[in-house]
Design an enzyme around this catalytic site. Structure first.
Site, PDB file in Angstrom:
ATOM      1  N   THR A 187      41.593 176.286  29.455  1.00  0.00           N
ATOM      2  CA  THR A 187      42.560 176.175  30.982  1.00  0.00           C
ATOM      3  C   THR A 187      41.219 175.681  31.952  1.00  0.00           C
ATOM      4  O   THR A 187      42.428 175.950  33.579  1.00  0.00           O
ATOM      5  CB  THR A 187      42.717 177.952  30.882  1.00  0.00           C
ATOM      6  OG1 THR A 187      41.911 178.630  30.568  1.00  0.00           O
ATOM      7  CG2 THR A 187      43.742 178.471  29.602  1.00  0.00           C
ATOM      8  N   GLY A 188      40.143 175.524  31.682  1.00  0.00           N
ATOM      9  CA  GLY A 188      39.405 175.668  33.350  1.00  0.00           C
ATOM     10  C   GLY A 188      39.557 173.088  32.920  1.00  0.00           C
ATOM     11  O   GLY A 188      41.041 173.190  33.675  1.00  0.00           O
ATOM     12  N   VAL A 189      38.714 172.961  32.437  1.00  0.00           N
ATOM     13  CA  VAL A 189      38.382 171.645  33.075  1.00  0.00           C
ATOM     14  C   VAL A 189      39.437 170.594  32.202  1.00  0.00           C
ATOM     15  O   VAL A 189      39.584 169.682  32.974  1.00  0.00           O
ATOM     16  CB  VAL A 189      37.095 170.890  32.696  1.00  0.00           C
ATOM     17  CG1 VAL A 189      36.612 169.545  33.021  1.00  0.00           C
ATOM     18  CG2 VAL A 189      35.818 171.660  33.600  1.00  0.00           C
ATOM     19  N   TYR A 190      39.801 171.303  30.580  1.00  0.00           N
ATOM     20  CA  TYR A 190      40.498 170.623  29.833  1.00  0.00           C
ATOM     21  C   TYR A 190      41.958 171.163  30.169  1.00  0.00           C
ATOM     22  O   TYR A 190      42.563 170.290  29.904  1.00  0.00           O
ATOM     23  CB  TYR A 190      39.945 171.510  28.295  1.00  0.00           C
ATOM     24  CG  TYR A 190      39.604 170.132  27.495  1.00  0.00           C
ATOM     25  CD1 TYR A 190      38.700 169.484  28.727  1.00  0.00           C
ATOM     26  CD2 TYR A 190      38.483 170.942  26.513  1.00  0.00           C
ATOM     27  CE1 TYR A 190      37.179 169.141  28.031  1.00  0.00           C
ATOM     28  CE2 TYR A 190      37.669 170.622  25.670  1.00  0.00           C
ATOM     29  CZ  TYR A 190      37.178 169.387  26.601  1.00  0.00           C
ATOM     30  OH  TYR A 190      36.023 168.403  26.037  1.00  0.00           O
ATOM     31  N   VAL A 203      32.650 177.718  31.759  1.00  0.00           N
ATOM     32  CA  VAL A 203      31.669 178.228  30.792  1.00  0.00           C
ATOM     33  C   VAL A 203      30.530 177.581  30.502  1.00  0.00           C
ATOM     34  O   VAL A 203      28.971 178.401  30.140  1.00  0.00           O
ATOM     35  CB  VAL A 203      32.912 178.674  29.433  1.00  0.00           C
ATOM     36  CG1 VAL A 203      32.082 179.990  28.822  1.00  0.00           C
ATOM     37  CG2 VAL A 203      34.023 179.528  30.652  1.00  0.00           C
ATOM     38  N   ASP A 204      30.322 177.029  29.896  1.00  0.00           N
ATOM     39  CA  ASP A 204      29.938 175.777  28.952  1.00  0.00           C
ATOM     40  C   ASP A 204      27.952 176.011  30.334  1.00  0.00           C
ATOM     41  O   ASP A 204      26.570 175.881  30.087  1.00  0.00           O
ATOM     42  CB  ASP A 204      30.000 174.810  29.117  1.00  0.00           C
ATOM     43  CG  ASP A 204      28.897 173.516  27.387  1.00  0.00           C
ATOM     44  OD1 ASP A 204      28.251 174.351  27.240  1.00  0.00           O
ATOM     45  OD2 ASP A 204      29.592 172.378  27.528  1.00  0.00           O
ATOM     46  N   ILE A 223      30.941 185.754  31.826  1.00  0.00           N
ATOM     47  CA  ILE A 223      31.392 185.829  30.137  1.00  0.00           C
ATOM     48  C   ILE A 223      29.524 185.901  29.964  1.00  0.00           C
ATOM     49  O   ILE A 223      29.292 186.597  28.927  1.00  0.00           O
ATOM     50  CB  ILE A 223      32.150 184.452  29.010  1.00  0.00           C
ATOM     51  CG1 ILE A 223      31.658 185.207  27.407  1.00  0.00           C
ATOM     52  CG2 ILE A 223      31.021 183.859  29.432  1.00  0.00           C
ATOM     53  CD1 ILE A 223      33.318 184.897  26.994  1.00  0.00           C
ATOM     54  N   ASN A 279      32.582 171.086  24.240  1.00  0.00           N
ATOM     55  CA  ASN A 279      32.793 170.059  23.784  1.00  0.00           C
ATOM     56  C   ASN A 279      32.785 169.997  22.380  1.00  0.00           C
ATOM     57  O   ASN A 279      31.501 170.010  22.412  1.00  0.00           O
ATOM     58  CB  ASN A 279      32.784 169.103  24.927  1.00  0.00           C
ATOM     59  CG  ASN A 279      31.665 168.752  25.482  1.00  0.00           C
ATOM     60  OD1 ASN A 279      30.731 168.209  24.554  1.00  0.00           O
ATOM     61  ND2 ASN A 279      30.759 168.972  27.021  1.00  0.00           N
TER      62      ASN A 279
HETATM   63  N1  APR Z   1      32.695 183.450  32.480  1.00  0.00           N
HETATM   64  C1  APR Z   1      34.128 183.494  31.986  1.00  0.00           C
HETATM   65  N2  APR Z   1      34.872 182.555  32.312  1.00  0.00           N
HETATM   66  C2  APR Z   1      34.440 181.413  33.176  1.00  0.00           C
HETATM   67  C3  APR Z   1      32.856 181.189  33.542  1.00  0.00           C
HETATM   68  C4  APR Z   1      32.247 182.613  33.434  1.00  0.00           C
HETATM   69  N3  APR Z   1      31.209 182.608  33.472  1.00  0.00           N
HETATM   70  N4  APR Z   1      32.783 180.147  34.601  1.00  0.00           N
HETATM   71  C5  APR Z   1      34.748 179.374  34.303  1.00  0.00           C
HETATM   72  N5  APR Z   1      35.435 180.421  33.977  1.00  0.00           N
HETATM   73  C6  APR Z   1      36.701 179.924  33.020  1.00  0.00           C
HETATM   74  C7  APR Z   1      37.495 178.817  33.951  1.00  0.00           C
HETATM   75  O1  APR Z   1      37.732 179.574  34.640  1.00  0.00           O
HETATM   76  C8  APR Z   1      38.572 179.107  33.219  1.00  0.00           C
HETATM   77  O2  APR Z   1      39.827 179.431  32.665  1.00  0.00           O
HETATM   78  O3  APR Z   1      36.823 179.869  31.989  1.00  0.00           O
HETATM   79  C9  APR Z   1      37.712 178.983  31.739  1.00  0.00           C
HETATM   80  C10 APR Z   1      37.343 177.564  30.546  1.00  0.00           C
HETATM   81  O4  APR Z   1      37.032 177.112  31.413  1.00  0.00           O
HETATM   82  P1  APR Z   1      36.131 175.351  31.112  1.00  0.00           P
HETATM   83  O5  APR Z   1      34.198 176.128  31.436  1.00  0.00           O
HETATM   84  O6  APR Z   1      35.930 174.560  32.077  1.00  0.00           O
HETATM   85  O7  APR Z   1      36.285 175.193  29.997  1.00  0.00           O
HETATM   86  P2  APR Z   1      37.462 174.016  29.188  1.00  0.00           P
HETATM   87  O8  APR Z   1      38.472 174.319  29.685  1.00  0.00           O
HETATM   88  O9  APR Z   1      37.769 175.016  27.605  1.00  0.00           O
HETATM   89  O10 APR Z   1      36.871 172.937  29.100  1.00  0.00           O
HETATM   90  C11 APR Z   1      35.793 172.157  28.342  1.00  0.00           C
HETATM   91  O11 APR Z   1      34.544 171.758  30.346  1.00  0.00           O
HETATM   92  O12 APR Z   1      32.102 172.269  30.645  1.00  0.00           O
HETATM   93  C12 APR Z   1      33.326 171.259  29.952  1.00  0.00           C
HETATM   94  O13 APR Z   1      31.584 170.850  28.435  1.00  0.00           O
HETATM   95  C13 APR Z   1      32.646 171.867  28.572  1.00  0.00           C
HETATM   96  O14 APR Z   1      33.388 169.292  27.941  1.00  0.00           O
HETATM   97  C14 APR Z   1      33.515 170.840  27.763  1.00  0.00           C
HETATM   98  C15 APR Z   1      35.058 171.094  28.919  1.00  0.00           C
END
Ligand code: APR
Length: 194
Positions: free
Chosen positions: A129-132, A40-41, A18, A31
């Protein structure tokens, strides 16, 4: 690339990173404290530079953060996008804790901000769908239904979902199909002159 027209907006699914997307805004999976994380963050803050953290710090100072299910908008620093919309999805707790409503709300709030700022193209990651831990098949359905149900008027040109993995792209492609078979009237190219 997979795409589908809906009421004057193209919904597009791509596999990629992204942070490299040219769009009026990219959405961050943030968050509620708006403090930097991984996923992503982390990628957005690394690529965008300190301007993003400075803007988040101002919002933290003014209103304490961003509740789950809502979103805030900041500058995008060195990113190719003009803005970053920081949307806060829910942590997955098994599905009975209002997760679907909160996730849908995060997408709707992002589109509302985009519309209020007159933005024409917005790129979303797969929020939550990542950390959460939100299961991607379910999250994809919620995301696409929420976006389809909240497309602004006048229409935004493009809503792009940028999926990191092929598995995630496939889940979103299935969810896009589930929105119903596209009617010819949805595609302006096919309706030109009518
Ligand atoms: N581009 C697109 N998608 C990405 C990228 C990227 N550069 N990096 C990771 N992803 C994907 C992950 O594989 C996952 O499928 O984005 C999705 C969301 O993952 P997270 O970034 O972990 O987001 P989320 O599950 O909403 O968790 C949010 O994680 O990083 C911390 O500060 C953030 O506390 C918050 C939590």
């Amino acid at each position: 690339m997979i795409e589908r027209w809906l009421r004057g907006t193209v919904l597009r699914l791509v596999q990629g990173d992204i942070t490299t997307q040219a769009a009026d805004a990219i959405v961050n999976a943030a968050n509620s404290a708006l403090v930097g994380g991984g996923g992503v963050d982390g990628a957005i803050r690394r690529a965008g530079g300190p301007e993003i953290e400075e803007a988040c710090a101002r919002i933290r100072a003014e209103r304490g953060g961003c509740p789950t299910g809502s979103a805030v908008i900041t500058a995008a620093g060195r990113l190719p996008a003009r803005y970053v919309i920081h949307a806060v999805g829910p942590v997955w707790r098994g599905g009975a804790a209002g997760e679907a409503d909160l996730l849908a709300s995060a997408y709707r709030a992002s589109l509302e901000l985009a519309s209020r700022h007159g933005l024409r193209t917005v790129a979303f990651p797969s929020i939550s769908t990542g950390v959460y831990g939100y299961p991607v098949e379910q999250a994809a359905r919620v995301a696409l239904r929420a976006v389809a149900g909240a497309l602004p008027r006048p229409p935004i040109e493009e809503v792009r979902f940028v999926l990191f993995s092929r598995t995630d792209l496939d889940a979103y492609a299935r969810a896009l199909q589930e929105l119903g078979a596209p009617g010819a009237e949805e595609n302006p190219d096919q309706t030109a002159g009518r």
